[in-house]
Motif scaffolding. Structure first.
Motif, PDB file in Angstrom:
ATOM      1  N   GLY A   1      -8.597   8.561   5.006  1.00 39.57           N
ATOM      2  CA  GLY A   1      -8.282   7.168   4.732  1.00 39.57           C
ATOM      3  C   GLY A   1      -7.034   6.692   5.451  1.00 39.57           C
ATOM      4  N   PHE A   2      -6.990   5.379   5.726  1.00 42.96           N
ATOM      5  CA  PHE A   2      -5.868   4.780   6.433  1.00 42.96           C
ATOM      6  C   PHE A   2      -5.509   3.443   5.796  1.00 42.96           C
ATOM      7  CE2 PHE A   2      -8.100   7.574   9.262  1.00 42.96           C
ATOM      8  CZ  PHE A   2      -7.091   8.277   9.900  1.00 42.96           C
ATOM      9  N   THR A   3      -4.232   3.069   5.935  1.00 44.45           N
ATOM     10  CA  THR A   3      -3.766   1.802   5.370  1.00 44.45           C
ATOM     11  C   THR A   3      -4.085   0.620   6.273  1.00 44.45           C
ATOM     12  OG1 THR A   3      -1.578   2.110   6.374  1.00 44.45           O
ATOM     13  CG2 THR A   3      -1.872   2.917   4.117  1.00 44.45           C
TER      14      THR A   3
ATOM     15  N   GLN B   1       0.819  -1.205   0.000  1.00 45.00           N
ATOM     16  CA  GLN B   1       0.000   0.000   0.000  1.00 45.00           C
ATOM     17  C   GLN B   1       0.859   1.265   0.000  1.00 45.00           C
ATOM     18  OE1 GLN B   1      -2.400  -0.701   3.454  1.00 45.00           O
ATOM     19  NE2 GLN B   1      -3.808  -2.076   2.394  1.00 45.00           N
ATOM     20  N   VAL B   2       2.108   1.120   0.434  1.00 42.67           N
ATOM     21  CA  VAL B   2       3.050   2.250   0.369  1.00 42.67           C
ATOM     22  C   VAL B   2       3.281   2.632  -1.085  1.00 42.67           C
ATOM     23  CG1 VAL B   2       5.430   2.963   0.838  1.00 42.67           C
ATOM     24  CG2 VAL B   2       4.181   1.591   2.521  1.00 42.67           C
ATOM     25  N   HIS B   3       3.372   1.633  -1.957  1.00 41.27           N
ATOM     26  CA  HIS B   3       3.621   1.881  -3.378  1.00 41.27           C
ATOM     27  C   HIS B   3       2.348   2.279  -4.129  1.00 41.27           C
ATOM     28  CE1 HIS B   3       7.625   0.282  -2.786  1.00 41.27           C
ATOM     29  NE2 HIS B   3       7.142  -0.890  -2.382  1.00 41.27           N
TER      30      HIS B   3
ATOM     31  N   PRO C   1      -7.538   1.650   2.264  1.00 45.14           N
ATOM     32  CA  PRO C   1      -8.853   1.006   2.215  1.00 45.14           C
ATOM     33  C   PRO C   1      -9.753   1.242   3.421  1.00 45.14           C
ATOM     34  CG  PRO C   1      -7.155  -0.598   2.746  1.00 45.14           C
ATOM     35  CD  PRO C   1      -6.444   0.675   2.464  1.00 45.14           C
ATOM     36  N   PHE C   2      -9.216   1.825   4.487  1.00 38.88           N
ATOM     37  CA  PHE C   2     -10.019   2.030   5.698  1.00 38.88           C
ATOM     38  C   PHE C   2     -10.319   3.519   5.858  1.00 38.88           C
ATOM     39  CE2 PHE C   2      -7.269  -1.665   6.291  1.00 38.88           C
ATOM     40  CZ  PHE C   2      -8.216  -2.656   6.528  1.00 38.88           C
TER      41      PHE C   2
END
Length: 253
Positions: A220-222, A204-206, A211-212
């Motif tokens: 939004g948060f990973t 998700q960094v890339h 999604p949260f």
């Protein structure tokens, strides 16, 4: 087998006269009766003392000790097989052929049993139920692992530090602490990870994916844990605003 077969005995061709369990094949009913009676009508292995209900089971056991492969070998690996069906399934691993197709999503499988297990994803069927808490499972092995939560049993032990685990997958993940193995590499930067879930989170960094999302402000948060932490801020602010409104009303009153 016994739990599955008894659920719709009226639809089966053969019925056990003792308990009423139903079966599609007479051999399955015979095996079921032997299990109930704890008998082994077809012989005993001299070296190990294992007893068998059917000649085919006894033959399979014998091949395990003698190394015989009466029905052929894999031309690629040299692996031997006792039955043609086993050899055909093994060949699928080389050819990529998956002859069994799910009629609902068209996903393909090398084994018919695997396809049947997969279809429970669509039907929601969970035929194996925990007698302690009522939780249902799609496979008997999953139920067995779950029951250790209630019993406290931890039968699997790390050979390095002797830490104990309830399931083999947890033991395998733990062993990487000792070996340093990181079998899940990122396809973008090459960084390795010990668990696939950590790799997915890293990717998700890339991708920039978050999604949260907060239902209050849309941020939004990973990770779900970061979202939960963020939502406490809104809760604290809401409590502070409510206290301030109450204080103002008391002054006006």
């Amino acid at each position: 087998m016994e739990g599955e077969s008894s659920s719709h005995s009226e639809d089966k061709l053969y019925t056990c006269s003792t308990c009423g369990s139903g079966f599609n094949q007479s051999t399955d009913m015979g095996r079921h009766k032997c299990n109930r009676n704890r008998e082994s009508p077809c012989g005993q292995r001299g070296n190990t003392g294992n007893r068998f209900h059917y000649p085919s089971d006894q033959e399979t056991n014998r091949f395990g000790h003698t190394g015989e492969s009466p029905c052929g070998q894999c031309g690629d690996t040299g692996k031997g097989f006792c039955y043609p069906s086993d050899q055909e399934i093994h060949q699928c691993s080389h050819t990529g052929m998956s002859p069994f197709t799910c009629p609902l999503c068209e996903k393909r499988f090398t084994r018919f049993s695997n396809m049947l297990r997969h279809q429970q994803v669509h039907t929601g069927e969970k035929p194996f139920t925990c007698s302690q808490c009522g939780k249902g499972f799609t496979q008997s092995s999953h139920l067995l692992t779950h029951q250790r939560v209630h019993t406290g049993e931890r039968p699997l032990t790390c050979c390095v530090c002797e830490k104990r685990f309830t399931e083999s997958s947890a033991l395998l993940r733990h062993k990487r602490v000792h070996t340093g193995e990181r079998p899940f590499p990122c396809c973008v930067c090459g960084k390795g990870f010990a668990e696939s879930s950590i790799l997915l989170r890293h990717q998700q960094v890339h991708t920039g994916e978050r999604p949260f999302s907060c239902s209050v402000c849309g941020k939004g948060f990973t990770q779900s844990s970061n979202l939960e932490r963020h939502q406490r801020v809104h809760k604290q602010l809401h409590c502070s605003d409510s206290a301030a409104i109450t204080a103002v009303n008391q002054i006006r009153g």
